[in-house]
Design a protein around this motif. Structure first.
Motif, PDB file in Angstrom:
ATOM      1  N   ALA A 168       6.010  12.376   6.615  1.00  0.00           N
ATOM      2  CA  ALA A 168       4.850  11.537   7.034  1.00  0.00           C
ATOM      3  C   ALA A 168       4.144  11.473   5.577  1.00  0.00           C
ATOM      4  O   ALA A 168       4.074   9.839   5.139  1.00  0.00           O
ATOM      5  CB  ALA A 168       3.998  12.032   8.086  1.00  0.00           C
ATOM      6  N   LEU A 169       3.746  12.272   5.025  1.00  0.00           N
ATOM      7  CA  LEU A 169       3.129  12.299   3.662  1.00  0.00           C
ATOM      8  C   LEU A 169       4.109  11.407   2.598  1.00  0.00           C
ATOM      9  O   LEU A 169       3.562  10.413   1.820  1.00  0.00           O
ATOM     10  CB  LEU A 169       2.741  13.466   3.293  1.00  0.00           C
ATOM     11  CG  LEU A 169       1.882  13.731   1.922  1.00  0.00           C
ATOM     12  CD1 LEU A 169       0.660  12.934   2.261  1.00  0.00           C
ATOM     13  CD2 LEU A 169       1.654  15.138   1.462  1.00  0.00           C
ATOM     14  N   GLU A 191       4.018   7.636   3.644  1.00  0.00           N
ATOM     15  CA  GLU A 191       2.482   7.319   3.193  1.00  0.00           C
ATOM     16  C   GLU A 191       2.378   6.926   1.760  1.00  0.00           C
ATOM     17  O   GLU A 191       1.965   5.817   1.388  1.00  0.00           O
ATOM     18  CB  GLU A 191       1.546   8.250   3.611  1.00  0.00           C
ATOM     19  CG  GLU A 191       0.242   7.659   3.374  1.00  0.00           C
ATOM     20  CD  GLU A 191      -1.043   8.651   3.802  1.00  0.00           C
ATOM     21  OE1 GLU A 191      -1.763   8.935   3.073  1.00  0.00           O
ATOM     22  OE2 GLU A 191      -0.797   9.504   4.490  1.00  0.00           O
ATOM     23  N   GLY A 207       7.904  17.631   9.201  1.00  0.00           N
ATOM     24  CA  GLY A 207       7.447  16.348   9.651  1.00  0.00           C
ATOM     25  C   GLY A 207       6.096  15.819   9.023  1.00  0.00           C
ATOM     26  O   GLY A 207       6.010  14.751   8.692  1.00  0.00           O
ATOM     27  N   ASN A 208       5.297  16.751   8.821  1.00  0.00           N
ATOM     28  CA  ASN A 208       4.179  16.423   7.956  1.00  0.00           C
ATOM     29  C   ASN A 208       4.468  16.000   6.403  1.00  0.00           C
ATOM     30  O   ASN A 208       4.031  15.004   5.952  1.00  0.00           O
ATOM     31  CB  ASN A 208       3.257  17.411   7.777  1.00  0.00           C
ATOM     32  CG  ASN A 208       2.400  17.763   9.177  1.00  0.00           C
ATOM     33  OD1 ASN A 208       2.482  16.905   9.938  1.00  0.00           O
ATOM     34  ND2 ASN A 208       2.113  19.014   9.348  1.00  0.00           N
ATOM     35  N   HIS A 251       7.474  21.584  12.214  1.00  0.00           N
ATOM     36  CA  HIS A 251       6.186  20.832  11.923  1.00  0.00           C
ATOM     37  C   HIS A 251       5.764  20.448  10.440  1.00  0.00           C
ATOM     38  O   HIS A 251       5.481  19.354  10.207  1.00  0.00           O
ATOM     39  CB  HIS A 251       5.140  21.759  12.594  1.00  0.00           C
ATOM     40  CG  HIS A 251       3.772  21.028  12.714  1.00  0.00           C
ATOM     41  ND1 HIS A 251       3.385  20.113  13.392  1.00  0.00           N
ATOM     42  CD2 HIS A 251       2.760  21.485  11.861  1.00  0.00           C
ATOM     43  CE1 HIS A 251       2.351  19.656  13.222  1.00  0.00           C
ATOM     44  NE2 HIS A 251       1.598  20.527  12.242  1.00  0.00           N
ATOM     45  N   LEU A 252       5.942  21.387   9.536  1.00  0.00           N
ATOM     46  CA  LEU A 252       5.754  21.281   8.249  1.00  0.00           C
ATOM     47  C   LEU A 252       6.644  20.081   7.620  1.00  0.00           C
ATOM     48  O   LEU A 252       6.155  19.208   6.859  1.00  0.00           O
ATOM     49  CB  LEU A 252       6.140  22.458   7.471  1.00  0.00           C
ATOM     50  CG  LEU A 252       6.018  22.549   5.967  1.00  0.00           C
ATOM     51  CD1 LEU A 252       4.484  21.966   5.480  1.00  0.00           C
ATOM     52  CD2 LEU A 252       6.372  23.737   5.295  1.00  0.00           C
TER      53      LEU A 252
END
Length: 117
Positions: A109-110, A113, A105-106, A102-103
């Motif tokens: 995504a960051l 961005e 993936g975050n 999960h980390l």
């Protein structure tokens, strides 16, 4: 507690295969253990019973009579502790791996961005 119940369920299968338990006895114990597993979150351990293993055995004995005492056959307290610890550690490793996934993936995504900044 759930780890001990799962270990006891597996041990019931072993006792049944070894003919220490009959098929109906094994089924009765599995049904009772499934009920206990569902109640595990609200189960209050009795400190007078020494440990989780004795609490499970006593709960079973209260539900299915003397048959509940057969779950201890051929299994030492050390065996129970070692199995419970392995099951707990495995569950914790899976949970940690999911959190790391999960980390990651975050972070990905960051990074997407903020690409090119």
């Amino acid at each position: 507690m759930k780890d001990d119940i799962l270990g006891t369920l597996a041990h019931v299968a072993v006792l049944e295969k070894a003919k220490v338990l009959t098929v109906p006895e094994g089924a009765r114990l599995r049904e009772a253990l499934a009920t206990l597993y569902g109640e595990a979150g609200s189960f209050v351990l009795d400190p007078d019973l020494e440990d989780v293993h004795m609490n499970v055995e006593q709960w079973l004995t209260d539900r299915v009579g003397e048959l509940g005492k057969k779950v201890h056959t051929g299994r030492s307290r050390n065996d129970q502790v070692a199995l419970d610890l392995r099951l707990w550690a495995r569950r914790q490793c899976v949970a940690l791996a999911l959190e790391v996934h999960h980390l990651a993936g975050n972070l990905l995504a960051l990074a997407e961005e903020h690409r090119g900044r």
